[in-house]
Design a protein around this motif. Structure first.
Motif, short mmCIF file in Angstrom:
data_model
loop_
_atom_site.label_atom_id
_atom_site.label_comp_id
_atom_site.label_asym_id
_atom_site.label_seq_id
_atom_site.Cartn_x
_atom_site.Cartn_y
_atom_site.Cartn_z
N SER A 1 -2.52 -2.37 -8.89
CA SER A 1 -1.81 -3.12 -7.85
C SER A 1 -2.57 -4.41 -7.57
O SER A 1 -2.55 -5.32 -8.39
CB SER A 1 -1.56 -2.28 -6.59
N SER B 141 4.76 0.47 0.99
CA SER B 141 5.10 -0.69 1.82
C SER B 141 6.30 -0.32 2.69
O SER B 141 7.36 0.02 2.18
CB SER B 141 5.45 -1.89 0.95
N ARG C 24 8.83 -6.76 -5.27
CA ARG C 24 7.58 -7.51 -5.38
C ARG C 24 7.66 -8.58 -6.48
O ARG C 24 7.12 -9.68 -6.33
CB ARG C 24 6.41 -6.55 -5.65
N ARG D 195 9.81 -11.42 -5.13
CA ARG D 195 9.11 -12.13 -4.06
C ARG D 195 8.01 -13.03 -4.63
O ARG D 195 7.86 -14.18 -4.21
CB ARG D 195 8.49 -11.09 -3.12
N THR E 286 1.60 -3.54 -10.48
CA THR E 286 2.49 -3.98 -9.43
C THR E 286 2.10 -5.39 -9.00
O THR E 286 0.98 -5.61 -8.55
CB THR E 286 2.41 -3.04 -8.22
N GLY F 141 1.74 -8.88 -6.80
CA GLY F 141 1.63 -9.13 -5.37
C GLY F 141 1.02 -10.48 -5.08
O GLY F 141 0.63 -11.24 -5.99
N LYS G 94 10.12 -9.23 1.88
CA LYS G 94 10.70 -8.29 0.94
C LYS G 94 11.26 -7.13 1.75
O LYS G 94 10.88 -6.92 2.91
CB LYS G 94 9.67 -7.80 -0.08
N ASP H 180 11.23 -3.64 2.62
CA ASP H 180 10.38 -2.46 2.49
C ASP H 180 11.09 -1.20 2.96
O ASP H 180 12.18 -1.26 3.54
CB ASP H 180 9.08 -2.67 3.28
#
Length: 291
Positions: free
Chosen positions: A13, A65, A109, A112, A141, A143, A178, A180
């Motif tokens: 992540s 999240s 994600r 975004r 993932t 971010g 985003k 969640d």
């Protein structure tokens, strides 16, 4: 006494240590029980398990999240919800609801990060928005920290922390929201998958708006098992408050570093969980065992 850290992140992540490096860092710090809790993914579990040294145990988890009611009455101009995180431990990673929601969250994600990169590049042309995803390893993932790393490489900022403080923080002109998971739904998903849900850093006020403790009481009725009390972003008075709330509600009080490698300055095992608290969590789980 065993040293237990129940909240860490890898490169799967937004950490900077690979799962293998994370296990090695934990071993070097003298950790006896390590939880791998990457954001919205279980992709690092098998890699961490494959290099687990003798004498160290692995708690498999993830950080979900979520969006939560604040607990405050809604007033004109005041949002009634806030972004929060929920730690899920020892759940079945193949449970259909978990799989579907994690796939959805990863998609959120990706989109975004793409939008934020374009937003930032409009003001900082030295950033190549199309190359940001080159910094996201396959199976990872994506971010904001990856965008922070791209800004460092472009010479816009000196660190990921600086990127968050000046450019990527929530509410900045470049920020993109985003969608969640409602925290109530996330609690139910984790419980249904045989896991135990623990509310992560609920009073981390330096990050922005936080929930009222009444939210913890509401979630306890739905199956919330614990609350992260000892966290680097919790002030002493808030730790005391949360410890009392946990005792009143029958929630397990945990402690964790929320380690991200060099993306944050907090060292691994900066905070820890008591052995009897971990035992309580394990007793409540039926998804996957502690390795």
């Amino acid at each position: 006494m065993a040293l237990i850290d129940l909240h860490t992140h890898s490169t799967v992540s937004d950490g900077t240590d690979t799962p293998e490096e994370l296990v090695a860092a934990a071993a070097a710090a003298g950790i006896d029980v390590l939880a791998l809790t990457d954001h919205d993914t279980t992709g690092g579990w098998s890699r961490a398990a494959a290099v687990l040294p003798a004498g160290m145990r692995l708690v498999r988890g993830a950080e979900f999240s979520c969006v939560s009611p604040t607990g405050r009455p809604e007033t004109p101009g005041d949002r009634a919800t806030v972004s929060v995180h929920l730690l899920g431990y020892l759940f079945d990673p193949e449970h259909p609801a978990i799989v579907a929601e994690q796939e959805r969250l990863v998609g959120e994600r990706v989109e975004r990060l793409r939008k934020m990169a374009r937003n930032v590049a409009a003001d900082y042309p030295q950033l190549d928005a199309d190359r940001v995803f080159d910094l996201v390893p396959e199976g990872t993932t994506p971010g904001r920290p990856h965008l922070g790393q791209a800004l460092m490489r472009a010479g816009v900022v000196g660190s990921v922390n600086e990127a968050f403080a000046e450019i990527l923080k929530t509410g900045s002109k470049y920020y993109e929201p985003k969608t969640d998971t409602p925290v109530e739904r996330a609690v139910q998903m984790i419980v249904d998958a045989g896991g135990v849900p623990v509310f992560a850093h609920p009073l981390a006020r330096k990050r922005g708006r936080v929930i009222e403790t009444s939210v913890l009481a509401d979630l306890a009725k739905l199956g919330l098992a614990g609350v992260e009390v000892d966290h680097p972003d919790h002030a002493p008075q808030d730790r005391e408050l949360l410890r009392g709330v946990a005792a009143e509600l029958g929630l397990v009080a945990t402690g964790s570093s929320d380690y991200h490698g060099t993306n944050k300055s907090t060292p691994i095992a900066a905070e820890s969980t008591a052995p009897d608290a971990l035992e309580d969590l394990v007793d409540r789980a039926s998804g996957v065992p502690v390795l």
